[in-house]
Design a protein around this motif. Structure first.
Motif, PDB file in Angstrom:
ATOM      1  N   HIS A 121     -75.389  -8.348   7.200  1.00 26.02           N
ATOM      2  CA  HIS A 121     -74.066  -8.786   7.951  1.00 26.02           C
ATOM      3  C   HIS A 121     -73.388  -9.492   7.096  1.00 26.02           C
ATOM      4  CE1 HIS A 121     -75.239 -13.260   8.329  1.00 26.02           C
ATOM      5  NE2 HIS A 121     -76.529 -12.587   8.159  1.00 26.02           N
ATOM      6  N   ASP A 122     -72.019  -9.612   7.605  1.00 25.30           N
ATOM      7  CA  ASP A 122     -70.968 -10.277   7.005  1.00 25.30           C
ATOM      8  C   ASP A 122     -70.741 -11.472   7.955  1.00 25.30           C
ATOM      9  OD1 ASP A 122     -70.688  -8.458   5.015  1.00 25.30           O
ATOM     10  OD2 ASP A 122     -68.972  -7.317   6.369  1.00 25.30           O
ATOM     11  N   ASN A 123     -71.575 -12.513   7.515  1.00 26.29           N
ATOM     12  CA  ASN A 123     -71.584 -13.999   8.099  1.00 26.29           C
ATOM     13  C   ASN A 123     -71.445 -13.890   9.684  1.00 26.29           C
ATOM     14  OD1 ASN A 123     -71.295 -15.132   5.678  1.00 26.29           O
ATOM     15  ND2 ASN A 123     -69.220 -14.532   5.305  1.00 26.29           N
ATOM     16  N   ASN A 124     -72.394 -13.181  10.415  1.00 29.35           N
ATOM     17  CA  ASN A 124     -72.644 -13.383  11.812  1.00 29.35           C
ATOM     18  C   ASN A 124     -72.757 -14.624  12.293  1.00 29.35           C
ATOM     19  OD1 ASN A 124     -71.971 -10.433  11.947  1.00 29.35           O
ATOM     20  ND2 ASN A 124     -74.016  -9.763  12.424  1.00 29.35           N
ATOM     21  N   PRO A 125     -72.328 -14.881  13.449  1.00 27.06           N
ATOM     22  CA  PRO A 125     -72.651 -16.184  14.042  1.00 27.06           C
ATOM     23  C   PRO A 125     -74.157 -16.002  14.700  1.00 27.06           C
ATOM     24  CG  PRO A 125     -71.297 -15.099  15.435  1.00 27.06           C
ATOM     25  CD  PRO A 125     -71.106 -14.289  14.311  1.00 27.06           C
ATOM     26  N   MET A 126     -74.561 -17.223  14.826  1.00 25.76           N
ATOM     27  CA  MET A 126     -75.927 -17.214  15.545  1.00 25.76           C
ATOM     28  C   MET A 126     -75.824 -17.362  16.806  1.00 25.76           C
ATOM     29  SD  MET A 126     -79.511 -19.431  14.752  1.00 25.76           S
ATOM     30  CE  MET A 126     -79.237 -18.956  12.688  1.00 25.76           C
ATOM     31  N   VAL A 127     -76.281 -16.282  17.665  1.00 25.17           N
ATOM     32  CA  VAL A 127     -76.175 -16.142  19.132  1.00 25.17           C
ATOM     33  C   VAL A 127     -77.568 -16.047  19.688  1.00 25.17           C
ATOM     34  CG1 VAL A 127     -75.156 -15.121  21.146  1.00 25.17           C
ATOM     35  CG2 VAL A 127     -73.787 -15.071  19.077  1.00 25.17           C
ATOM     36  N   ILE A 128     -78.247 -16.874  20.521  1.00 25.34           N
ATOM     37  CA  ILE A 128     -79.350 -16.731  20.962  1.00 25.34           C
ATOM     38  C   ILE A 128     -79.601 -16.781  22.725  1.00 25.34           C
ATOM     39  CG2 ILE A 128     -80.318 -17.846  18.993  1.00 25.34           C
ATOM     40  CD1 ILE A 128     -80.413 -20.453  20.863  1.00 25.34           C
ATOM     41  N   SER A 129     -80.466 -16.855  23.186  1.00 28.57           N
ATOM     42  CA  SER A 129     -80.371 -16.871  24.675  1.00 28.57           C
ATOM     43  C   SER A 129     -81.393 -18.016  24.968  1.00 28.57           C
ATOM     44  CB  SER A 129     -80.895 -15.569  25.270  1.00 28.57           C
ATOM     45  OG  SER A 129     -82.345 -15.258  24.985  1.00 28.57           O
ATOM     46  N   LEU A 130     -81.245 -18.631  26.061  1.00 30.67           N
ATOM     47  CA  LEU A 130     -82.049 -19.816  26.779  1.00 30.67           C
ATOM     48  C   LEU A 130     -82.378 -19.521  28.039  1.00 30.67           C
ATOM     49  CD1 LEU A 130     -79.719 -21.797  28.049  1.00 30.67           C
ATOM     50  CD2 LEU A 130     -79.735 -22.491  25.632  1.00 30.67           C
ATOM     51  N   VAL A 131     -83.108 -20.410  28.681  1.00 27.39           N
ATOM     52  CA  VAL A 131     -83.321 -20.427  29.979  1.00 27.39           C
ATOM     53  C   VAL A 131     -82.821 -21.765  30.846  1.00 27.39           C
ATOM     54  CG1 VAL A 131     -85.187 -20.206  31.884  1.00 27.39           C
ATOM     55  CG2 VAL A 131     -85.409 -18.632  29.772  1.00 27.39           C
ATOM     56  N   THR A 132     -82.223 -21.815  31.752  1.00 23.88           N
ATOM     57  CA  THR A 132     -81.809 -22.986  32.346  1.00 23.88           C
ATOM     58  C   THR A 132     -81.557 -22.847  33.922  1.00 23.88           C
ATOM     59  OG1 THR A 132     -80.340 -24.919  32.165  1.00 23.88           O
ATOM     60  CG2 THR A 132     -79.302 -22.940  31.485  1.00 23.88           C
ATOM     61  N   ALA A 133     -81.826 -23.697  34.624  1.00 28.01           N
ATOM     62  CA  ALA A 133     -81.428 -23.569  36.111  1.00 28.01           C
ATOM     63  C   ALA A 133     -82.151 -22.422  36.775  1.00 28.01           C
ATOM     64  CB  ALA A 133     -80.165 -23.602  36.191  1.00 28.01           C
ATOM     65  N   GLY A 134     -83.237 -21.993  35.994  1.00 25.55           N
ATOM     66  CA  GLY A 134     -83.799 -20.672  36.846  1.00 25.55           C
ATOM     67  C   GLY A 134     -83.512 -19.383  36.255  1.00 25.55           C
ATOM     68  N   ARG A 135     -82.499 -19.429  35.196  1.00 23.44           N
ATOM     69  CA  ARG A 135     -81.997 -18.135  35.068  1.00 23.44           C
ATOM     70  C   ARG A 135     -81.976 -18.098  33.081  1.00 23.44           C
ATOM     71  NH1 ARG A 135     -79.614 -19.144  39.665  1.00 23.44           N
ATOM     72  NH2 ARG A 135     -79.531 -17.532  41.115  1.00 23.44           N
ATOM     73  N   ARG A 136     -81.975 -16.771  32.735  1.00 24.33           N
ATOM     74  CA  ARG A 136     -81.958 -16.598  31.282  1.00 24.33           C
ATOM     75  C   ARG A 136     -80.072 -16.738  30.792  1.00 24.33           C
ATOM     76  NH1 ARG A 136     -84.808 -15.666  26.970  1.00 24.33           N
ATOM     77  NH2 ARG A 136     -86.580 -15.623  28.110  1.00 24.33           N
ATOM     78  N   VAL A 137     -79.941 -17.405  30.267  1.00 23.13           N
ATOM     79  CA  VAL A 137     -78.618 -17.164  29.704  1.00 23.13           C
ATOM     80  C   VAL A 137     -78.232 -16.731  28.384  1.00 23.13           C
ATOM     81  CG1 VAL A 137     -76.368 -18.731  29.439  1.00 23.13           C
ATOM     82  CG2 VAL A 137     -77.966 -19.282  31.051  1.00 23.13           C
ATOM     83  N   HIS A 138     -77.503 -15.600  28.337  1.00 20.62           N
ATOM     84  CA  HIS A 138     -77.265 -15.027  26.986  1.00 20.62           C
ATOM     85  C   HIS A 138     -75.927 -15.419  26.520  1.00 20.62           C
ATOM     86  CE1 HIS A 138     -80.486 -12.127  27.610  1.00 20.62           C
ATOM     87  NE2 HIS A 138     -80.143 -12.203  28.957  1.00 20.62           N
ATOM     88  N   SER A 139     -75.600 -15.273  25.187  1.00 16.30           N
ATOM     89  CA  SER A 139     -74.353 -15.455  24.699  1.00 16.30           C
ATOM     90  C   SER A 139     -74.318 -16.881  24.598  1.00 16.30           C
ATOM     91  CB  SER A 139     -72.967 -14.716  25.249  1.00 16.30           C
ATOM     92  OG  SER A 139     -73.240 -13.511  25.413  1.00 16.30           O
ATOM     93  N   VAL A 140     -75.285 -17.686  23.840  1.00 20.24           N
ATOM     94  CA  VAL A 140     -75.337 -18.999  23.517  1.00 20.24           C
ATOM     95  C   VAL A 140     -75.081 -19.298  22.073  1.00 20.24           C
ATOM     96  CG1 VAL A 140     -76.600 -20.960  23.474  1.00 20.24           C
ATOM     97  CG2 VAL A 140     -77.000 -19.650  25.485  1.00 20.24           C
TER      98      VAL A 140
END
Length: 284
Positions: A121-140
Motif C-alpha cells: 500500500h501507499d501509506n494507507n491509514p489504519m482503520v479498524i472496527s470495535l464494539v461499543t453500545a452493543g454494536r460493532r462499529v466499522h470505519s474507526v
C-alpha cells in the motif's frame, strides 16, 4: 652586546610568564563557566543562533529563526478550566502505586510474520472496527495525532444513543481551516477490542461532534494510552495486551481504509483536526 643580550633574555622570560599566566587564567574561567558560576555574565543566545549537531561538523550549521510547539487541549492536560488543569498537575506529581493486577507487563513486538497478510500500500491509514453500545462499529481511524477520542454525530445516532446521555463540554474544537466544530458533549462508553481469540474492554470517553467525516470514530492517544496499545502502519496492525497477559492483534481493514480515504476526498470539509481552544476565565 652584553647588556642588550641580557635585556633581550629578560624580555622573553617576562613574556613567557605572561603567556603562561593568561593560559592559566583562561583555564580557570573555562572551569568556572562549566560549573555555572559565571552564567549571570554570559551573553544570552540570540533567536537566530545556529544549531550545531553535537559531535558533528561545524560546517553543517542550520540557522534557527523560531520554534514550533505542539497543540494541546481537549481532555489532555486535565481539562479546559484552570482548576481542572491544576488538579491534573497535582495528580501527575503525586506518587501512586498501581495494583499488581493492573500492571500489564507484556512485550508488544512486530516481526516479519506480521507482514505476510499485508497488501502492498501507499501509506494507507489504519482503520479498524470495535464494539461499543452493543454494536460493532466499522470505519474507526486509529489516529496517534489526535488529542481526543472523537465520535461523529452520525455514528452516535446509528448507535441509538440518547442525547440525554451526553455530558456538557465547555471547550471548543477547530478544523484545519480554523472553522469551529460543533461539540454536542461527551459520553463514556464501554468499548471492546477483539481479534476473535482474545478481547479487552475499557471505558473510553468520546467527544461527540457534529462534523462531516468519512470515519465514525477517531481513536486518539487517550484511548491508546489507556489500553497500552501500539499501532504500526507498516504492519497494518495494532497490538494491545489483554488483562490475562495475552497479546491481542487487531488487523487494519485495508479495503475499508481505501474506501474511507476516497470518501474523504469527495467531502470538501472532510479534513478534521482535534485542535482545542479553552474558554476564557471570565466565562465569555
Amino acid at each position: 652586546m652584553g647588556p642588550n643580550k641580557n635585556a633581550w633574555c629578560e624580555f622573553h622570560q617576562a613574556n613567557g610568564h605572561y603567556i603562561r599566566n593568561c593560559l592559566a587564567l583562561a583555564h580557570q574561567l573555562d572551569e568556572l563557566v562549566k560549573s555555572g558560576f559565571l552564567k549571570d555574565y554570559l551573553q544570552e543566545p540570540q533567536d537566530d543562533q545556529a544549531l550545531v549537531v553535537a559531535g558533528g561538523d561545524k560546517g553543517h550549521e542550520v540557522p534557527i529563526h523560531g520554534e514550533v510547539n505542539t497543540i494541546s487541549g481537549g481532555f489532555s492536560g486535565g481539562g479546559c478550566t484552570t482548576s481542572q488543569r491544576k488538579k491534573y498537575v497535582r495528580r501527575v506529581m503525586a506518587v501512586e502505586v498501581q495494583p499488581a493486577d493492573l500492571i500489564l507487563d507484556v512485550d508488544l513486538t512486530f516481526t516479519k510474520v506480521d507482514l505476510r497478510d499485508v497488501v502492498p500500500h501507499d501509506n494507507n491509514p489504519m482503520v479498524i472496527s470495535l464494539v461499543t453500545a452493543g454494536r460493532r462499529v466499522h470505519s474507526v481511524l486509529v489516529d496517534q495525532g489526535s488529542l481526543t477520542d472523537v465520535m461523529f454525530l452520525t455514528a452516535f445516532n446509528q448507535l441509538h444513543l440518547s442525547t440525554d446521555q451526553l455530558r456538557p463540554y465547555i471547550g471548543c474544537l477547530y478544523g484545519f481551516a480554523g472553522d469551529e466544530v460543533e461539540v454536542r458533549g461527551h459520553i463514556e462508553l464501554r468499548t471492546t477490542f477483539t481479534d476473535g481469540a482474545s478481547s479487552r474492554t475499557a471505558s473510553i470517553r468520546y467527544l461527540v461532534v457534529n462534523f462531516p467525516s468519512a470515519y465514525n470514530i477517531l481513536l486518539g492517544r487517550p484511548a491508546l494510552n489507556r489500553l497500552g496499545a501500539v499501532p504500526s502502519t507498516r504492519h497494518m496492525k495494532m497490538k494491545l495486551p489483554s488483562l490475562g497477559g495475552v497479546v491481542i492483534t487487531i488487523k487494519s481493514d485495508q479495503k475499508e481504509a481505501k474506501r474511507c480515504y476516497k470518501n474523504s476526498l469527495k467531502t470538501k470539509r472532510g479534513v478534521f483536526s482535534v485542535t482545542t481552544r479553552p474558554p476564557r476565565e471570565d466565562g465569555v
